[in-house]
Design a protein around this motif. Structure first.
Motif, PDB file in Angstrom:
ATOM      1  N   UNK A 147     103.735  39.420 -18.892  1.00 58.94           N
ATOM      2  CA  UNK A 147     103.210  39.259 -17.537  1.00 58.94           C
ATOM      3  C   UNK A 147     104.135  39.984 -16.564  1.00 58.94           C
ATOM      4  N   UNK A 148     103.505  40.686 -15.620  1.00 60.08           N
ATOM      5  CA  UNK A 148     104.267  41.354 -14.566  1.00 60.08           C
ATOM      6  C   UNK A 148     103.660  40.964 -13.227  1.00 60.08           C
ATOM      7  N   UNK A 149     104.449  41.096 -12.185  1.00 57.79           N
ATOM      8  CA  UNK A 149     103.983  40.755 -10.847  1.00 57.79           C
ATOM      9  C   UNK A 149     104.400  41.876  -9.905  1.00 57.79           C
ATOM     10  N   UNK A 150     103.429  42.379  -9.140  1.00 56.23           N
ATOM     11  CA  UNK A 150     103.759  43.457  -8.202  1.00 56.23           C
ATOM     12  C   UNK A 150     104.265  42.879  -6.878  1.00 56.23           C
TER      13      UNK A 150
ATOM     14  N   UNK B 280     100.462  40.040  -7.158  1.00 55.03           N
ATOM     15  CA  UNK B 280      99.382  40.123  -8.143  1.00 55.03           C
ATOM     16  C   UNK B 280      99.989  40.130  -9.541  1.00 55.03           C
ATOM     17  N   UNK B 281      99.518  39.201 -10.365  1.00 50.45           N
ATOM     18  CA  UNK B 281     100.005  39.081 -11.737  1.00 50.45           C
ATOM     19  C   UNK B 281      99.091  39.873 -12.666  1.00 50.45           C
TER      20      UNK B 281
END
Length: 190
Positions: A106-109, A113-114
């Protein structure tokens, strides 16, 4: 992973509307015969980077190139078999798929936004090419093969996925073969 249309004359071309077909198209018939856009390990890594994959593969010089060429022929054979309505030989492609080592992350900007991203282990040339093998598997299993075609120009070997609304695409690219066909028809009339 979608590809963007690109017809850089120095290639490779990203015009097939599917990355597995673009990979097959790295071996193309040019005006002076067959041209292989994959001439070095760096060419393969550059192609993979075009897909958004960060690749720096350990191994002996030329090992990634040899693996890429081998996988390209496996994918080409399976696509041709499926397109011809033959029983599809999946053993070789499955041998590539079994080597894939990946996990989700999982990444988050900055906007919060995931997103889910698949991270591939790239400690061997075969594992570095695993995303390409997975794209080919997806195409073979889920692709609508009535819309997967080879260019109609007699001197072209390129494949494409016809995603046009009317599904009447005939050429790998209007800039490449479509234009050559128009010129040939014009000359025939003269």
């Amino acid at each position: 992973m979608a590809t963007t249309a690109s017809t850089n004359p120095d290639g490779p071309w990203f015009i097939a509307e599917h990355s597995a077909l673009d990979f097959i198209n790295t071996l193309a018939r040019a005006e002076k015969g067959q041209h292989d856009f994959l001439q070095s390990d760096e060419d393969v890594m550059q192609w993979l980077r075009h897909l958004g994959l960060q690749v720096n593969v350990p191994g002996k010089p030329g090992e990634l190139l040899a693996s890429a060429r081998k996988l390209r022929e496996i994918i080409r054979e399976v696509v041709e078999e499926k397109k011809q309505g033959k029983a599809v030989s999946l053993v070789k492609l499955n041998a590539w798929l079994v080597q894939a080592q990946s996990h989700l992350q999982l990444t988050q900007d900055d906007d919060g936004v995931v997103k889910i991203q698949r991270i591939f282990q790239v400690d061997t040339p075969q594992r570095a090419l695993a995303p390409v093998a997975e794209m080919a598997a997806e195409l073979i299993a889920q692709g609508q093969f009535e819309y997967i075609r080879q260019c109609e120009h007699p001197d072209c070997t390129l494949w494409f996925y016809d995603k046009t609304k009317a599904h009447r695409r005939r050429w790998c690219s209007m800039a490449l073969c479509g234009n050559r066909a128009k010129v040939a028809r014009f000359r025939a009339k003269s």
